[in-house]
Design a protein around this motif. Structure first.
Motif, PDB file in Angstrom:
ATOM      1  N   ARG A 111     -40.198  58.696 -22.220  1.00  9.52           N
ATOM      2  CA  ARG A 111     -39.107  59.611 -22.585  1.00  9.52           C
ATOM      3  C   ARG A 111     -38.066  58.870 -23.414  1.00  9.52           C
ATOM      4  N   ILE A 112     -37.785  57.637 -22.997  1.00  6.29           N
ATOM      5  CA  ILE A 112     -36.773  56.879 -23.738  1.00  6.29           C
ATOM      6  C   ILE A 112     -37.217  56.676 -25.174  1.00  6.29           C
ATOM      7  N   SER A 113     -38.463  56.211 -25.374  1.00 10.69           N
ATOM      8  CA  SER A 113     -38.793  55.776 -26.736  1.00 10.69           C
ATOM      9  C   SER A 113     -39.173  56.938 -27.637  1.00 10.69           C
ATOM     10  N   VAL A 114     -39.439  58.113 -27.078  1.00 13.54           N
ATOM     11  CA  VAL A 114     -39.690  59.252 -27.971  1.00 13.54           C
ATOM     12  C   VAL A 114     -38.372  59.878 -28.404  1.00 13.54           C
ATOM     13  N   GLU A 115     -37.374  59.805 -27.556  1.00 14.10           N
ATOM     14  CA  GLU A 115     -36.070  60.452 -27.863  1.00 14.10           C
ATOM     15  C   GLU A 115     -35.661  60.215 -29.305  1.00 14.10           C
TER      16      GLU A 115
END
Ligand code: HEM
Ligand SMILES: Nc1ncnc2c1ncn2[C@@H]1O[C@H](COP(=O)(O)OP(=O)(O)OP(=O)(O)O)[C@@H](O)[C@H]1O
Ligand SMILES: Nc1ncnc2c1ncn2[C@@H]1O[C@H](COP(=O)(O)OP(=O)(O)OP(=O)(O)O)[C@@H](O)[C@H]1O
Ligand SMILES: [Mg+2]
Ligand SMILES: [Mg+2]
Lengths: 222, 198, 249, 222, 198
Positions: free
Chosen positions: A218-222
């Motif tokens: 979730r963090i790196s797609v944001e």
């Protein structure tokens, strides 16, 4: 949700079958690295078999680590990771599916090939058996922990090496117990303690890693 | 469904979309259209402000919301090594609904890439890839469609097909949020236009 | 304490506060350091078996302690930042990492300088040494990850997650390394042969530890201020500051 | 043409400086891999120093190889490789520029760090010197040969492993001479023969590799 | 400049482009436009047939031809980590001509991404990236421009700017080969249209 889980799993296996070269390469990498050392170190069987556990485990560990970059990278670049994130499914489940597929494609073959190479290093049979066992118990932990690193380094240039930097220190316990197990049986001691520790470690990471990975995604797609 | 101010690129945006409603998000390059859509899907969190689905805040009813959502960004989300059929089947199941081969084939036919149904996506042209991704519109009943520049790189015929499909969706009380730079005629019961300026 | 943090946890209020705190910690650090060094070099008795060389532990041991302690603190900040989704804790974590890495390096270097006379080798694969080395890797991983993600919000979260994962693993790693080491007993040298800790020595070490502690806080605060300016350059309060600064200059 | 050469070189160095972490990671990978072996094999200084040449060289070789994927990948994916191909410049020159930049960024640091790690393996001083020399002479060959593999595997998913597969066999001579040199000086023999062979090998690949790489690039972009 | 038949996707194509001439390559998705352009640039070899530049076969005078060519495909050829300025300077020098900072800045201003001149390209939006790539059109004097869907994802204002630039190029005896799905009005002394059908 169950179906989505199966879908991801099937899809990844299918992709791997489309690109058999991937499966092959992990294997060959393991093979080549393992056979490089005799070239660098010299052929004395005594020396070789004494360093065999360490070398084989390190080789397996590196092979597994190299294949990590592929775990999410393509999903990320072609946008199907976005689709995974907005799917009405618990993400950790999907992560487990992907990790499992990855392990079957990249981890299992190494486990099966290991004994052959063990022979080259003049390992006794019981040691070979322990080698396979330890790999079987240990490599899942490698894939699970590696997934966190892979997820964290998504979309980062030169992620291959960065992953190594993040993940290898975390691999050390697996390495120690795994190689330790083989060494123990080499010296005629029982390897049970090592193996059970390995198993415990794998279970622990099975419980924790998927959540960490999901968060990282979730963090790196944001 | 409503949004209130997000500071990063735009602030004090606020709109509500009713069944059958269409929202055009227009604006020059870099005005923040794609970012806005990603916010709406929950792929990004707004710096401030809230997004609601049927009165509930989306982040509280995420699963429900996502079960009603169909998002196609400018990335197509296709696996280069799989055929369009395999790709679509996988993404459908992932999204939680079922799709068997004939349906998928019909969808591909509908948008005119039936010919390529079994080639690996790798060899398709830009526009063909885009059309394969868009074929999902024929396969799901999701209430809310969020499409980021669906018309880019499409040829005129497929644009018409797509527009027809969107109209049909809207007339069945669907909702759609669309960004585009081409002006295309979509007839909706209520069409809103949201202009983002830099 | 916590209340305070919440009160001051917004950058524009914390920035000046930090500015006011830095000198105090800096002074404290230097004073403790002077006393500590004096004690350790002039008051502490010469060790009969190790000669003067042993005085390295007055730097080495505190450095080693700090290296481990800072990682915990860092992870704590990271966790706080992740759970509250607040900016300041994340910045603190980011600001602490380099200092921690430096202390780790210091422990390694001083340690190996000591090892040369002690063991006749710059390096032995002793459990403590090895785990210190791995700790260094963990720090480096954290720094590398944060520096290679450019979107600061993303970098914060990713780093925080990594720090937490690391913290879960540190004890496991330490345990396994110790175990590994005991399996290969005999060949390795334990550090147990160290001189008995005379109270003066202990005092010296504690003072040095305190000095390092103060130093860490001071440096972390400075770094945090830089990070704030960099991150918030768009925001109004930074603009105002720079304006007023320009006015003063 | 000269200017284009310099441009590419400068641009790549600039890119590396932008992402210092890339440089660092190659280095740390080398460091970590080298420190994994004692954990797998055990801390006995005698054993370690006996396997040191092989281990260090293999580690250097792997570090260099991992960084290969980055040599052309980004140019390929963002299309600036196409621009290089249609530039009115002799491609091999440009290739040399890129390889040189890559070596300075990924190869040189490893060479410089190697002695530290040699210490961990309890290598005597003269052996350390020979280690540095051998790496200095050998690593350019690694980059040059690696470039071919990198070019051939462009656009192939999971190219990292594929490169390993293509390139490692070609690396074997370098490994043998390099590790041989160190081992020789360890046993108090002169390492000159090995070193001069290394140098010769590097020169040879400097002459041939760029053309092969250029050809490979044209193939994989078509 | 002339082409003769290539079998793969299309055969018996044949056209000649004169100074000041514009060639539209139109066709539905997948009709082979991009493939054709890549052939023309020498990025692919035709199965059969030949491509000539000023009477010479291109493959014999490749360097000369490429020194007169400016190709912008649908990949932008930008380094995500470099700023637009650095990107353009690098690609200019690579292409063999010189460009110093002010010129590059002017070019970026001209197409309206001057604001982003120093950001890393990574953070730019789709359209902004495209515009940065297209800024090269303001920096070189190449006789032949080959542009693959230059207008896709551009907003209307920048399309107008681009069209004006192309006109100017053609009026100075330049040549251009362009594929597009949007219909834009470019006034050339001689406009040819090449339709590829599937
Ligand atoms: C986890 C990190 C470390 C801690 C907590 C630590 C702590 C200590 C302490 C408390 C002593 C005093 C003697 C004793 O109480 O045993 C000591 C001695 C020593 N340390 Fe460390 N140390 C660490 C890492 C290192 C490293 C990385 C090195 C070398 C590279 C090193 C080299 C030494 C040496 C040579 C001695 C003297 C041993 C002796 O007296 O025989 N230490 N260390
Ligand atoms: N990760 C990021 N960091 C900083 N700025 C960003 C980032 N992503 C996008 N931006 C900025 O946000 C703005 C909006 O980007 P976005 O992609 O939403 O624009 P857009 O409206 O979709 O434009 P286009 O019509 O070209 O697609 C751009 O100006 C871009 O510079
Ligand atoms: N490498 C390849 N192997 C096999 N077929 C290919 C390959 N590349 C392209 N094709 C086929 O060639 C046809 C033309 O592709 P091309 O990209 O030239 O189309 P296009 O006219 O550019 O379409 P678009 O308008 O969508 O860009 C497509 O139908 C595609 O299926
Ligand atoms: Mg957009
Ligand atoms: Mg095309």
């Amino acid at each position: 949700m169950n179906r989505a889980w199966v879908t991801i799993f099937k899809r990844d296996i299918l992709l791997a079958l489309r690109r058999r070269s991937d499966v092959a390469t992990t294997l060959f990498f393991f093979l080549i690295v393992a056979s490089l050392f005799p070239l660098g170190i010299g052929p004395e069987p005594a020396v070789l078999s004494s360093i065999a556990p360490g070398v084989l485990w390190v080789a397996a560990l590196l092979a597994g680590m190299l294949s990590l970059t592929r775990m999410f990278a393509s999903d990320f670049s072609d946008g199907s990771l976005e689709q995974m994130l907005i799917a009405p499914q618990p993400l950790p489940m999907l992560v487990i599916a992907k990790v499992l597929a990855h392990w079957i494609v990249c981890g299992l073959p190494v486990v099966l090939l290991a004994p052959m190479i063990g022979l080259q290093y003049a390992l006794p049979n019981d040691a070979l058996l322990v080698l396979v066992l330890s790999l079987l118990l240990g490599t899942p932990a490698l894939s699970l922990i590696g997934a966190i690193g892979a997820a964290l380094t998504l979309g980062v240039r030169g992620s291959g090496l960065l992953i190594a930097l993040l993940v290898l220190p975390l691999y050390i316990p697996v390495l120690i117990f795994g190689a330790g197990a083989v060494a123990a049986s080499q010296h005629g001691m029982s390897a049970e303690a090592h193996l059970s520790l390995l198993a415990a470690f794998s279970l622990l990471s099975l419980v924790l890693a998927p959540f960490a990975t999901a968060a990282a995604l979730r963090i790196s797609v944001e | 469904m409503c949004i209130r101010g997000d500071r990063l690129l735009f602030r004090h945006i606020r709109f509500t979309l009713k069944p059958g409603g269409l929202l055009y998000v227009l604006g020059d390059n870099g005005s923040g259209k794609s970012s806005l859509l990603r916010l709406l899907c929950g792929l990004m969190q707004p710096e401030s402000g809230s997004i609601c689905w049927q009165g509930e805040q989306v982040k509280h009813v995420l699963e429900v919301f996502q079960a009603n959502l169909l998002y196609i960004g400018h990335l197509n989300g296709l696996k280069e090594d799989l055929s369009p059929i395999e790709n679509l089947q996988a993404s459908m199941r992932l999204a939680g609904d079922h799709a068997d081969k004939p349906d998928v084939l019909d969808a591909l036919e509908a948008i005119g890439v039936g010919r390529c149904a079994n080639l690996p996506v790798r060899v398709l042209s830009q526009g063909q890839k885009r059309r394969v991704a868009l074929a999902r519109l024929w396969l799901t009943e999701r209430k809310l469609w969020i499409l980021d520049e669906p018309f880019a790189t499409l040829d005129s015929t497929s644009i018409d097909v797509l527009v027809a499909r969107i109209n049909h969706h809207l007339n069945n009380d669907g909702m759609a949020i669309i960004t585009t730079h081409q002006d295309v005629a979509i007839s909706a019961q209520s069409t809103q236009v949201l202009r983002l300026d830099i | 304490m916590n209340i305070n943090w919440f009160k001051y946890s917004s950058p524009q209020t914390f920035y000046p506060l930090a500015g006011r705190m830095i000198p105090w910690f800096a002074w404290a650090a230097s004073i403790f350091a002077v006393i500590g060094l004096y004690i350790s070099f002039f008051i502490a008795p010469t060790d009969f078996q190790q000669g003067e060389a042993y005085r390295i532990i007055f730097v080495h041991v505190p450095a080693a302690w700090m290296s481990m302690f800072i990682y915990m603190v860092m992870a704590g900040w990271a966790a706080l930042g992740l759970s509250l989704n607040a900016r300041l804790p994340a910045m603190m974590a980011q600001a602490l990492a380099p200092t921690g890495a430096i202390f780790t390096l210091l422990a390694l270097v001083t340690g190996s300088f000591w090892g040369k006379p002690m063991w006749g080798a710059w390096w032995v694969w002793d459990a403590r040494l090895t785990s210190e080395l791995i700790l260094l890797f963990l720090y480096l991983g954290f720094i590398a990850l944060q520096s290679s993600i450019d979107d600061p919000r993303k970098a914060d979260k990713a780093g925080a997650l990594l720090a937490l994962v690391g913290v879960v693993n540190v004890p496991i790693i330490y345990f396994s390394v110790k175990w590994w080491n005991t399996l290969h007993q005999g060949s390795t040298i334990s550090m147990g042969a160290a001189p008995k800790m005379v109270t003066t020595m202990l005092l010296g070490m504690l003072l040095m530890a305190l000095a390092f502690w103060m130093y860490t806080i001071a440096v972390a605060l400075m770094r945090v201020r830089c990070i704030m300016l960099e991150r918030e350059r768009a925001s109004d309060w930074v603009k105002e500051r720079s304006l007023s600064a320009g006015g003063n200059a």
